[in-house]
Design a protein around this motif. Structure first.
Motif, short mmCIF file in Angstrom:
data_model
loop_
_atom_site.label_atom_id
_atom_site.label_comp_id
_atom_site.label_asym_id
_atom_site.label_seq_id
_atom_site.Cartn_x
_atom_site.Cartn_y
_atom_site.Cartn_z
N LEU A 1 57.45 106.74 49.38
CA LEU A 1 55.93 106.58 50.50
C LEU A 1 56.22 105.01 49.27
O LEU A 1 55.50 104.73 47.89
CB LEU A 1 54.47 107.18 50.54
N ARG A 2 56.02 104.35 50.22
CA ARG A 2 55.87 102.95 49.90
C ARG A 2 54.78 101.64 50.27
O ARG A 2 54.87 101.07 50.15
CB ARG A 2 56.97 102.34 49.36
N GLY A 3 53.36 102.23 49.63
CA GLY A 3 52.45 101.62 50.81
C GLY A 3 51.71 102.14 51.57
O GLY A 3 51.31 101.26 52.55
N LEU A 4 52.01 103.15 52.02
CA LEU A 4 51.34 103.63 53.24
C LEU A 4 50.23 103.80 53.51
O LEU A 4 49.45 103.96 52.64
CB LEU A 4 52.17 104.98 53.15
N SER A 5 49.78 102.97 54.55
CA SER A 5 48.05 102.50 55.18
C SER A 5 48.33 103.39 56.24
O SER A 5 48.97 103.26 57.41
CB SER A 5 47.64 100.95 54.90
N LEU A 6 47.66 104.44 56.56
CA LEU A 6 47.64 104.39 58.35
C LEU A 6 46.32 105.47 57.82
O LEU A 6 45.13 106.22 57.43
CB LEU A 6 48.06 106.00 58.28
#
Length: 160
Positions: free
Chosen positions: A48-53
């Motif tokens: 995961l590379r900078g997951l924003s959810l």
């Protein structure tokens, strides 16, 4: 290496079941905030590379993507089998690192990507989770799991 040799897999010493808060109530707002993660056994492979959810309370979300895309990793982070390398996973604004992992896992129902049934009947499989379930409770559980007639059974299996 012999079959009896120990395999050292780095683990997070911070993830201790029984340690952390146990919220009295939750509304269920779940946020992955700029999460970066690589498994400890393969730190050079960032999953995961900078997951924003943001997942709002009382909503359904389907995670869809290719194999290796991070879907199961998100679940592992949510259940605190791992913590993010950076960023945070928040429940109602509280970083999961501050919540008891045992409590978190008691709140979550997870169905594996390839669900498998044990040998035996559908009723026996349902009773695996509750051995004292009555026939009516077994039928109700099957209905809640969207098991509908005709029963999706294998040869030799029956409901009861």
């Amino acid at each position: 290496m012999s079959a009896t040799a120990n395999i050292d897999i780095p683990a997070s010493a911070d993830i201790v079941p029984g340690k952390g808060s146990r919220p009295e109530t939750v509304t269920g707002c779940l946020v992955f905030d700029n999460v970066k993660f690589a498994y400890p056994h393969e730190p050079s492979h960032v999953v995961l590379r900078g997951l924003s959810l943001t997942i709002k309370p009382n909503t359904f979300v389907a995670l869809v993507g290719p194999s290796g895309g991070g879907k199961s990793t998100m679940t592992a982070l949510l259940e605190r089998f791992y913590d993010p390398n950076s960023g945070a996973v928040l429940l109602d604004g509280v970083d999961l690192r501050n919540i008891d992992p045992r409590w978190i896992r008691q709140q979550i129902g997870y169905v594996e990507q390839s669900p498998k049934m044990f040998t035996g009947t559908i009723a026996e499989n349902i009773r695996y989770g509750c051995p004292t379930a009555t026939d009516d409770e077994v039928v109700l559980a099957a209905q809640q799991a969207n098991v509908r007639k005709p029963w999706p059974i294998q040869e030799g299996s029956v409901l009861c």
